[in-house]
Enzyme design. Structure first.
Site, PDB file in Angstrom:
ATOM      1  CE  LYS A 270      -3.844   1.843   2.615  1.00  0.00           C
ATOM      2  NZ  LYS A 270      -4.817   1.634   3.984  1.00  0.00           N
TER       3      LYS A 270
ATOM      4  CB  SER B 202      -8.424   0.860   5.759  1.00  0.00           C
ATOM      5  OG  SER B 202      -9.143   2.146   5.582  1.00  0.00           O
TER       6      SER B 202
ATOM      7  CB  SER C  47      -8.069   3.701   2.826  1.00  0.00           C
ATOM      8  OG  SER C  47      -7.265   3.206   3.817  1.00  0.00           O
TER       9      SER C  47
END
Ligand code: GLN
Length: 491
Positions: free
Chosen positions: A82, A181, A157
């Site tokens: 990420k 997330s 996210s």
């Protein structure tokens, strides 16, 4: 023609690699081919590393393996990370204009641990700006797509990481979870997402959103893969003052046999409330029956403070964010405005141009909650609620070993549907936030497909530092059902 190695799980790929049947170059070529086929549709990545670089690294691994074949678990394994986790030499943008050109001069501790094992870094995945959101639509690079239906959000996210795993664009990925997330996008994309106990995994090198909630964890195709990755991630780190000393067991031991006998699972009634989609509820209820058939004992329990969780979270998380994001002032690193009339104007313009609307909304909310005169009414109150939520969990964990709930009240929603309505967007976290506030470990695993053909996620929450119990139960469920074998159509 490279064989379709991208179809395998992390554990399967590792076994093939260790046996000597395939080399690192075979793996790299297969994944690069896959990326060329689907990435333009899924848009999981913000940055994909240079093809030549990846092939070169794979070649070096193969060359070093000529004599012997005993490898480390992540050697030659293509992972995605990420884009709020620092990678030395590879830009780390946080999905923001503010850090669009930021190339970290160091690795996050988790990245260093993967590098030590000679993993292949494929690229950096998309996210809502600084992790603030539930759909990846708040990324300045544009949203990622759900591989099950490209017109739907992949969740957020960590939506890029979950979409990349679901679309076979990496064998596993790292995500981060502040209020859901990792778990929520894993549920949206039909993959496994594990948020470890707060303190289990080092946050050093993770760009902070809300420091008392942020945790890094694996997003994978199977429960065993999550265990395998957690083995690498879970370690005490002197560079993170909140990192725990609690010794990490070998998590692979929890994914050996289907064994939930002697385990009691709690079903908290507040998580089956108004707003829960009946299609989702049905799949979760069926999953609970599976546990019962496997010999687990089911108990109805109550977590009465649940209804305040979202309100408390959005005060605590925004308060911490407003303070963490104060560092982006155009001076130290990151974006700086071109137009400036003096120092204060430079600060103001830099932040006005560098942050998106959702980040600004949160900085304002958080600053307000922390301002003198309002601090006691909002921030102190939210902290009290956080304590109540933690006590609720302490009480039920006297009676049960883990809790079973939905991950999300609905399945993934169409792109754009909630973008103009922040409150609706915030409500999609209503089932994930409690475990974040209490710092508990929680895992999301696929438990069905909705009538519209979108994945449904099942959440298991456990006692602090008892990831092994969650993995054990999740593994038993996964091996009893067929959901892990379903593949997204990518169209
Ligand atoms: N969706 C939640 C938020 O917007 C959680 C985000 C996260 O876990 N990073 O804050």
């Amino acid at each position: 023609m490279a064989p379709a190695l991208f179809k395998f799980s992390l554990k399967e790929l590792q076994d093939l690699f260790t046996s000597g049947d395939i080399g690192a170059l075979d793996i790299a070529r297969s994944y690069l081919l896959r990326m060329s086929q689907v990435e333009s549709k899924v848009k999981a990545y913000i940055t994909v590393r240079e093809r030549e670089q990846i092939l070169q690294e794979a070649d070096t691994i193969d060359a070093s393996l000529k004599q012997w074949r005993k490898t480390q678990p992540l050697m030659a394994m293509p992972l995605a990370i990420k884009d709020n986790i620092c990678t030395h030499g590879t830009r780390t943008t946080c999905g923001s204009t503010m850090l669009e050109q930021f190339i970290p001069p160091y690795d996050a501790t988790v990245v260093a641990a993967c590098r030590e094992q000679k993993f292949l870094l494929i690229g950096k995945t998309n996210l809502d700006e600084f992790g603030m959101g539930s759909s990846t639509e708040h990324s300045v690079f544009g949203p990622s797509r759900n591989p099950w239906n490209l017109n739907y959000i992949p969740g957020g996210s960590s939506g890029g990481s979950a979409a990349a795993v679901a679309a076979d664009e990496c064998v596993a990925a790292l995500g981060t979870d502040t209020g859901g997330s990792i778990r929520q996008p894993a549920a949206c994309c039909g993959v496994v997402g594990l948020k470890p106990t707060y303190g289990r995994v080092s946050r050093y090198g993770l760009v902070a959103f809300a420091s008392s909630l942020d945790q890094i964890g694996p997003i994978t195709k199977t429960v065993a893969d999550a265990a395998m990755l957690l083995n690498v991630l879970a370690a005490h780190d002197p560079k993170d003052s909140t990192s725990s000393n609690c010794p990490a067991p070998d998590f692979m031991k929890s994914v050996k046999k289907k064994d939930v006998k002697k385990l009691t699972l709690g079903v908290p009634r507040e998580f089956f409330s108004e707003g829960l989609d009946p299609d989702v509820e049905q799949h979760v209820r069926e999953a609970i029956e599976v546990f019962q058939e496997l010999g687990g004992t089911v108990k109805d329990v109550s977590l009465p403070s649940t209804e305040w969780a979202i309100a408390a979270y959005y005060i605590i998380a925004t308060a911490e964010a407003s303070s963490n994001l104060a560092r982006y002032d155009g001076v130290k690193y990151g974006y700086r405005t071109k137009e400036r009339k003096g120092l204060f104007d430079m600060y103001r313009q830099t932040r006005a141009e560098g942050f998106g609307a959702e980040v600004k909304r949160r900085v304002m909310l958080g600053t307000y909650a922390l301002s003198s005169g309002y601090y006691d009414a909002y921030y102190a109150k939210a902290q009290s609620v956080r304590t109540l939520i933690t006590r609720d969990f302490d009480a039920v964990f006297q009676e049960v070993d883990f809790l079973v709930t939905p991950v999300m009240p609905t399945t993934a929603f169409p792109l754009g549907e909630k973008l103009q309505d922040p409150l609706q967007m915030y409500l999609s976290d209503m089932y994930t936030i409690s475990a974040s506030l209490a710092g508990l470990p929680a895992i999301s695993i696929p438990c069905g497909l909705s009538q519209a053909g979108l994945p449904v996620g099942l959440q298991l929450m456990g006692r602090p530092f008892e990831e092994s119990t969650l993995l054990r139960a999740a593994y038993a469920y996964e091996q009893t059902t067929q959901w892990r074998k379903k593949r997204p159509p990518i169209r």
